[in-house]
Design a protein around this motif. Structure first.
Motif, PDB file in Angstrom:
ATOM      1  N   GLY A 225     -18.340 121.836  34.941  1.00  0.00           N
ATOM      2  CA  GLY A 225     -17.240 122.169  34.050  1.00  0.00           C
ATOM      3  C   GLY A 225     -15.970 121.413  34.425  1.00  0.00           C
ATOM      4  N   PRO A 226     -14.846 121.759  33.794  1.00  0.00           N
ATOM      5  CA  PRO A 226     -13.583 121.048  34.024  1.00  0.00           C
ATOM      6  C   PRO A 226     -13.106 121.063  35.469  1.00  0.00           C
ATOM      7  CG  PRO A 226     -13.436 122.444  32.080  1.00  0.00           C
ATOM      8  CD  PRO A 226     -14.729 122.790  32.752  1.00  0.00           C
ATOM      9  N   GLY A 227     -13.473 122.088  36.227  1.00  0.00           N
ATOM     10  CA  GLY A 227     -13.030 122.185  37.613  1.00  0.00           C
ATOM     11  C   GLY A 227     -13.589 121.108  38.516  1.00  0.00           C
ATOM     12  N   GLN A 228     -14.595 120.379  38.039  1.00  0.00           N
ATOM     13  CA  GLN A 228     -15.180 119.347  38.889  1.00  0.00           C
ATOM     14  C   GLN A 228     -14.171 118.253  39.233  1.00  0.00           C
ATOM     15  OE1 GLN A 228     -18.304 116.082  37.861  1.00  0.00           O
ATOM     16  NE2 GLN A 228     -19.478 117.896  38.457  1.00  0.00           N
ATOM     17  N   GLN A 229     -13.216 118.002  38.328  1.00  0.00           N
ATOM     18  CA  GLN A 229     -12.226 116.962  38.600  1.00  0.00           C
ATOM     19  C   GLN A 229     -11.402 117.277  39.845  1.00  0.00           C
ATOM     20  OE1 GLN A 229     -12.230 114.109  36.755  1.00  0.00           O
ATOM     21  NE2 GLN A 229     -10.849 113.326  38.329  1.00  0.00           N
ATOM     22  N   ASP A 230     -11.113 118.553  40.083  1.00  0.00           N
ATOM     23  CA  ASP A 230     -10.394 118.933  41.299  1.00  0.00           C
ATOM     24  C   ASP A 230     -11.227 118.651  42.547  1.00  0.00           C
ATOM     25  OD1 ASP A 230      -8.211 119.850  39.820  1.00  0.00           O
ATOM     26  OD2 ASP A 230      -9.045 121.879  39.664  1.00  0.00           O
ATOM     27  N   LEU A 231     -12.525 118.805  42.431  1.00  0.00           N
ATOM     28  CA  LEU A 231     -13.396 118.544  43.573  1.00  0.00           C
ATOM     29  C   LEU A 231     -13.384 117.066  43.945  1.00  0.00           C
ATOM     30  CD1 LEU A 231     -16.522 120.677  42.589  1.00  0.00           C
ATOM     31  CD2 LEU A 231     -14.644 121.337  44.093  1.00  0.00           C
ATOM     32  N   LEU A 232     -13.317 116.207  42.945  1.00  0.00           N
ATOM     33  CA  LEU A 232     -13.361 114.776  43.219  1.00  0.00           C
ATOM     34  C   LEU A 232     -12.194 114.339  44.088  1.00  0.00           C
ATOM     35  CD1 LEU A 232     -14.393 113.472  39.672  1.00  0.00           C
ATOM     36  CD2 LEU A 232     -15.861 113.966  41.632  1.00  0.00           C
ATOM     37  N   THR A 233     -11.049 114.989  43.915  1.00  0.00           N
ATOM     38  CA  THR A 233      -9.882 114.632  44.725  1.00  0.00           C
ATOM     39  C   THR A 233     -10.020 115.114  46.161  1.00  0.00           C
ATOM     40  OG1 THR A 233      -8.673 116.655  44.146  1.00  0.00           O
ATOM     41  CG2 THR A 233      -8.415 114.775  42.665  1.00  0.00           C
ATOM     42  N   ALA A 234     -11.014 115.969  46.411  1.00  0.00           N
ATOM     43  CA  ALA A 234     -11.236 116.478  47.764  1.00  0.00           C
ATOM     44  C   ALA A 234     -12.255 115.650  48.529  1.00  0.00           C
ATOM     45  CB  ALA A 234     -11.709 117.932  47.697  1.00  0.00           C
ATOM     46  N   ALA A 235     -12.877 114.660  47.868  1.00  0.00           N
ATOM     47  CA  ALA A 235     -13.918 113.863  48.509  1.00  0.00           C
ATOM     48  C   ALA A 235     -13.320 112.650  49.214  1.00  0.00           C
ATOM     49  CB  ALA A 235     -14.927 113.398  47.466  1.00  0.00           C
ATOM     50  N   ARG A 236     -13.986 112.217  50.246  1.00  0.00           N
ATOM     51  CA  ARG A 236     -13.576 110.960  50.877  1.00  0.00           C
ATOM     52  C   ARG A 236     -14.075 109.796  50.014  1.00  0.00           C
ATOM     53  NH1 ARG A 236     -17.696 108.094  52.786  1.00  0.00           N
ATOM     54  NH2 ARG A 236     -19.574 109.113  53.644  1.00  0.00           N
ATOM     55  N   PRO A 237     -13.380 108.683  49.988  1.00  0.00           N
ATOM     56  CA  PRO A 237     -13.873 107.503  49.265  1.00  0.00           C
ATOM     57  C   PRO A 237     -15.252 107.097  49.781  1.00  0.00           C
ATOM     58  CG  PRO A 237     -11.581 107.212  49.882  1.00  0.00           C
ATOM     59  CD  PRO A 237     -12.051 108.461  50.578  1.00  0.00           C
ATOM     60  N   GLY A 238     -16.170 106.890  48.870  1.00  0.00           N
ATOM     61  CA  GLY A 238     -17.534 106.559  49.253  1.00  0.00           C
ATOM     62  C   GLY A 238     -18.409 107.761  49.511  1.00  0.00           C
ATOM     63  N   GLY A 239     -17.885 108.959  49.300  1.00  0.00           N
ATOM     64  CA  GLY A 239     -18.671 110.172  49.491  1.00  0.00           C
ATOM     65  C   GLY A 239     -19.668 110.396  48.360  1.00  0.00           C
ATOM     66  N   THR A 240     -20.311 111.553  48.397  1.00  0.00           N
ATOM     67  CA  THR A 240     -21.363 111.873  47.436  1.00  0.00           C
ATOM     68  C   THR A 240     -21.087 113.214  46.784  1.00  0.00           C
ATOM     69  OG1 THR A 240     -23.009 110.645  48.718  1.00  0.00           O
ATOM     70  CG2 THR A 240     -23.849 112.259  47.131  1.00  0.00           C
ATOM     71  N   LEU A 241     -21.238 113.282  45.478  1.00  0.00           N
ATOM     72  CA  LEU A 241     -21.174 114.548  44.746  1.00  0.00           C
ATOM     73  C   LEU A 241     -22.521 114.788  44.078  1.00  0.00           C
ATOM     74  CD1 LEU A 241     -18.427 116.142  42.628  1.00  0.00           C
ATOM     75  CD2 LEU A 241     -20.672 115.825  41.582  1.00  0.00           C
ATOM     76  N   VAL A 242     -23.065 115.983  44.285  1.00  0.00           N
ATOM     77  CA  VAL A 242     -24.304 116.382  43.624  1.00  0.00           C
ATOM     78  C   VAL A 242     -23.998 117.558  42.704  1.00  0.00           C
ATOM     79  CG1 VAL A 242     -26.699 117.080  43.910  1.00  0.00           C
ATOM     80  CG2 VAL A 242     -25.598 115.689  45.681  1.00  0.00           C
ATOM     81  N   ALA A 243     -24.156 117.354  41.406  1.00  0.00           N
ATOM     82  CA  ALA A 243     -23.950 118.414  40.419  1.00  0.00           C
ATOM     83  C   ALA A 243     -25.283 119.121  40.200  1.00  0.00           C
ATOM     84  CB  ALA A 243     -23.429 117.831  39.116  1.00  0.00           C
ATOM     85  N   ALA A 244     -25.386 120.355  40.694  1.00  0.00           N
ATOM     86  CA  ALA A 244     -26.674 121.048  40.684  1.00  0.00           C
ATOM     87  C   ALA A 244     -26.578 122.434  40.071  1.00  0.00           C
ATOM     88  CB  ALA A 244     -27.216 121.149  42.101  1.00  0.00           C
ATOM     89  N   GLY A 245     -25.551 122.693  39.288  1.00  0.00           N
ATOM     90  CA  GLY A 245     -25.398 124.025  38.695  1.00  0.00           C
ATOM     91  C   GLY A 245     -24.798 123.945  37.313  1.00  0.00           C
ATOM     92  N   PHE A 246     -24.698 125.114  36.684  1.00  0.00           N
ATOM     93  CA  PHE A 246     -24.166 125.166  35.319  1.00  0.00           C
ATOM     94  C   PHE A 246     -23.483 126.505  35.072  1.00  0.00           C
ATOM     95  CE2 PHE A 246     -28.798 125.687  35.549  1.00  0.00           C
ATOM     96  CZ  PHE A 246     -28.944 127.010  35.208  1.00  0.00           C
ATOM     97  N   LEU A 247     -22.777 127.010  36.100  1.00  0.00           N
ATOM     98  CA  LEU A 247     -22.143 128.319  35.957  1.00  0.00           C
ATOM     99  C   LEU A 247     -20.988 128.286  34.968  1.00  0.00           C
ATOM    100  CD1 LEU A 247     -22.137 129.525  39.685  1.00  0.00           C
ATOM    101  CD2 LEU A 247     -23.685 130.207  37.845  1.00  0.00           C
ATOM    102  N   ASP A 248     -20.319 127.137  34.848  1.00  0.00           N
ATOM    103  CA  ASP A 248     -19.252 126.989  33.853  1.00  0.00           C
ATOM    104  C   ASP A 248     -19.838 126.281  32.640  1.00  0.00           C
ATOM    105  OD1 ASP A 248     -17.003 126.345  32.316  1.00  0.00           O
ATOM    106  OD2 ASP A 248     -15.747 126.034  34.080  1.00  0.00           O
ATOM    107  N   PRO A 249     -19.946 126.971  31.492  1.00  0.00           N
ATOM    108  CA  PRO A 249     -20.599 126.364  30.325  1.00  0.00           C
ATOM    109  C   PRO A 249     -19.761 125.306  29.621  1.00  0.00           C
ATOM    110  CG  PRO A 249     -19.736 128.517  29.757  1.00  0.00           C
ATOM    111  CD  PRO A 249     -19.497 128.347  31.238  1.00  0.00           C
TER     112      PRO A 249
END
Length: 326
Positions: A225-249
């Motif tokens: 959902g929209p909150g994922q953008q906030d998570l991206l700012t918490a990652a280190r450059p070159g890190g990995t994000l795995v989207a494995a859920g769908f709690l926010d429709p």
């Protein structure tokens, strides 16, 4: 005769009802399992309500992608298993036909693993989907290593808790995210090295504080959902994000910001792969034996109360699995 939960039309929990049907004989390469317990999962709710991404044939559709029981009969050409073996079901891709909401079901023999000896039926029913989803996302996809800072959303849920336990077992550093400050202590008790409440603090600022300014190496997003953008700012450059859920429709915006490796993950990607399931089974057995992997149980119902079990599940959120015994 054995009982089976079916539904003939899409709807709320009351759409389900129990019928009696003869237990089928296993075909070649299959086993019949006498189900002792199963867990309720979001996909069950989606199938029942008609919101599943996969078409569900009606009437007389079944439910259940997770369960445990005892091998009751062997089909021709089955080796490595014997009648009486306690097993965990690892995948039921055709759950609308032979789901685990029943006293018996048949599955291919390579879709069960022997149950760890120290796991009771209730615990075994609650462990596989959460564990395999977290393991597949973090270990198989993100290649989590000791020392990695791993940011986990919806950390209070069953997959989030399993992810924290797996991270700890490997030597990574899980950072649990919750929406409510009141849950922080619970996350720390469940294995988080740090807990972040989004109603209390900025997530990126908190993550950089807990990682010495570098950011998260891996983000396991179980909400999207929209909150994922906030998570991206918490990652280190070159890190990995795995989207494995769908709690926010709500739709998830296209990722922007620091360069990341981004995966979309669904557990059947690995639970239908015999080689990966063998690795999962070995890791699960070791974790259970060492006490590192322990499923959280929210509430236990009986098969006769399956409608109430779904009503309870829909009230959410829960700090553990909703389990039904037969």
């Amino acid at each position: 005769m054995p009982r089976v939960v079916v539904f003939d039309e899409f709807g709320g929990p009351e759409a389900m009802h129990i019928v009696e049907e003869p237990a089928l004989e296993p075909s070649a390469g299959e086993v019949r399992v006498r189900i002792e317990a199963f867990a309720v999962n979001p996909l069950d709710q989606m199938m029942r309500s008609g919101t599943s991404p996969v078409p569900i044939p009606l009437p007389h559709a079944r439910l259940g992608i997770e369960g445990t029981g005892v091998v009751d009969a062997l089909g021709p050409q089955v080796t490595g298993l014997k009648i009486g073996d306690p097993v965990i079901l690892t995948a039921i891709p055709d759950a609308s036909v032979r789901g685990s909401y029943a006293e018996y079901t048949t599955v291919p023999a390579n879709r069960v693993i022997v149950r760890p000896a120290s796991l009771g039926g209730t615990e075994a029913a609650a462990i596989w989907v959460a564990f395999s989803t977290a393991f597949g996302a973090l270990v198989e996809k993100a290649r989590m290593q000791p020392g990695d800072h791993v940011l986990i959303t919806a950390a209070s849920g069953s997959v989030g808790r399993a992810a924290m336990q797996i991270a700890n077992q490997i030597g990574a550093l899980p950072i649990g995210v919750t929406r409510h400050a009141a849950k922080k202590d619970d996350l720390l008790a469940a294995g988080a090295t740090a807990a972040i409440a989004t109603d209390q603090t900025d997530i990126a600022e908190a993550v950089h504080h807990h990682t010495g300014g570098t950011g998260a190496d891996i983000i396991l997003d179980l909400v999207t959902g929209p909150g994922q953008q906030d998570l991206l700012t918490a990652a280190r450059p070159g890190g990995t994000l795995v989207a494995a859920g769908f709690l926010d429709p709500r739709p998830t915006p296209f990722p922007t910001g620091a360069p990341l490796t981004i995966f979309s993950y669904r557990s059947f990607e690995h639970t239908l792969d015999d080689v990966v399931v063998k690795r999962m089974s070995a890791f699960l057995n070791a974790g259970v034996r060492l006490g590192a992997l322990q499923p959280a149980i929210d509430k236990v119902f009986t098969l006769n109360d399956i409608v109430e079990a779904h009503r309870h599940f829909e009230k959410g959120p829960h700090t553990g699995k909703v389990v039904v015994t037969t």
